[in-house]
Design an enzyme around this catalytic site. Sequence first.
Site: not given
Length: 601
Positions: A373, A375, A381-382, A524, A527, A575
């Site tokens: 990812r 991002e 948490r990323h 979360e 998903s 996670r």
Amino acid sequence: MSSVDEIVSAINAKGEEIRLLKASNSPTVKADLEPLIASLLALKTSYKDLTGESYDKPKEEKIKKEENTESIKKEGPSKSELNKLKRKEARVAAISAKKGDITEESISESTKSIDKTTIDQDSEISEFFGDYPLIQSTVITDKNYRRIEELTEDKAGLTIWIRGRVAVSRSVGKGVFIVLRQGFNTVQAVIYPGGNTTRAFVKYSASVSLESIVDLKAEITIPNSPILSTTLKNIELSVSEIHVVSRAVDVPFSVEDAGRNIVEAAEKSLPTVLQDTLLNYRWIDTRTPANQAIFRIQSGVCQLFREFFIQKNFIEIHTPKLIGGASEGGSNVFTLKYFDQPACLAQSPQLYKQMAAACGGFERIFEIGPVFRAENSNTHRHLCEFTGLDFEMAIYEHYYEALQVMSDLFIFIFDGISEKYKNELEIISQQYPFEPIKYLRPSLRLTFQEGITLLREAGIAAEYDEDLSTPQEKALGAIVKEKYQTDFYIMDKYPLNVRPFYTMPDPNNSAVSNSYDLFIRGEEIVSGAQRIHDVNLLIERANHWKIPIDSVQSYIDAFKHGALPHAGGGIGLERVVMLYLGLKNIRQTSMFPRDPKRLSP
């Protein structure tokens, strides 16, 4: 070295190097001799491992050396030197009598070649300590190596070989205490003068640096009282041989400092190590007991995930991570040039697992693999690369079939961790205290609308047509924990406009989707959704998201030839482990994390 002749040649060359250095009368001769002697002893150890016998110079070489000695020193040794030689001969004789393999003649010969400046090292006794030569798969011996966890009280009296890291080393009186570490297991080893253990043996043992890897030959003994500082409290090793396999140098921080509970360290004014430093030297950081336990639990989650789905007749697949278009749409992808065409790293195995399950005839599949990812999220948490635990399954009537599988999966994982990893959980809690996770049977389910209502009732602003922010997720987790006594729950019916293009719309409300997220401790971890299996609806949704059809043409084509209704989900391994253990940062559960600021080690 591959032959006895090569080892003998190396021993002779090293011996000549030592002789010349001694003859130089350099003021630093003692210091200069130490590494040469250590190398010589290591060569002799290799000779013994290969031949089964101690190295002894050919008789003619000894005679020649004696003649040379006579010519250099016609007056012979002094009275003091003779007394030293006699004492040495007595010690060797005692050892020989115990071993039963050295004759009186060989003792006499060996004592003649002893240099008075290295009398406790350059001798037959020194085969019991010293650095190994580089291990290059030269020989295979009959050494019986044991693991620390195999050592039990009923094995007392057994002599074993054991390899591990020097975690602690203390000189006490005339002896040395070493704590040996393997993984998160530790055992105490004791070295005291007597028998083969000379003063030089003890001195060598004390000089071994922390984190060095050593081989010990030792007898398993029972201590007079439990040893509180090791994991094996009723076992102690009485060492008769010690050899360094790999010597640690310039270790940037101690494993003890890295493994401290920060609250207790602050109370006692003890040092700790910053996270960036730990990650820069991750291979040292992972030696702490807590990290050893964390990554064993991470491994356990993968094993339990795989075990669960195999029991449910799912097939494990492996999908490509180099793809010709964004795997889920959007711009958060790592792009690259694939020969003469553009490509990217897969954000998800989503499209391929759908092809396999719904179109390819497998119906039930799962995968464990990397996810990328792009991002620029520098949060707790990323990650830019993480391990995805994905599954996809054909459904008959309703996506609740997949939700039930998901609920059963996490109950299976939670039960498995608590049953199989009690010791690891206890070790982690010593450095990172946490409350055991609470979960219901069956798992709690809420709709997105119900979740928003709970937030609003608590006075927290939230919208029914917008996704939850991180603070809102945390707040909702706390509300759910208080109201339902669970850390784990499922929430479905998310707004359609916040889900990927392939998500199935709700048949009764076009603003809502047949999608769901799963949460642990208010964050979360999954998903998922029912996917679109109708090709025309799929094209319509791709156009809505302005995804170029040609970039996902092969995916769309797969649904032209008959596709089963299906649903699934994607789980972030790191996670899940972070939240299950109540840790504060996902980098603690990624062995070599990749975030926007870290690309090494």
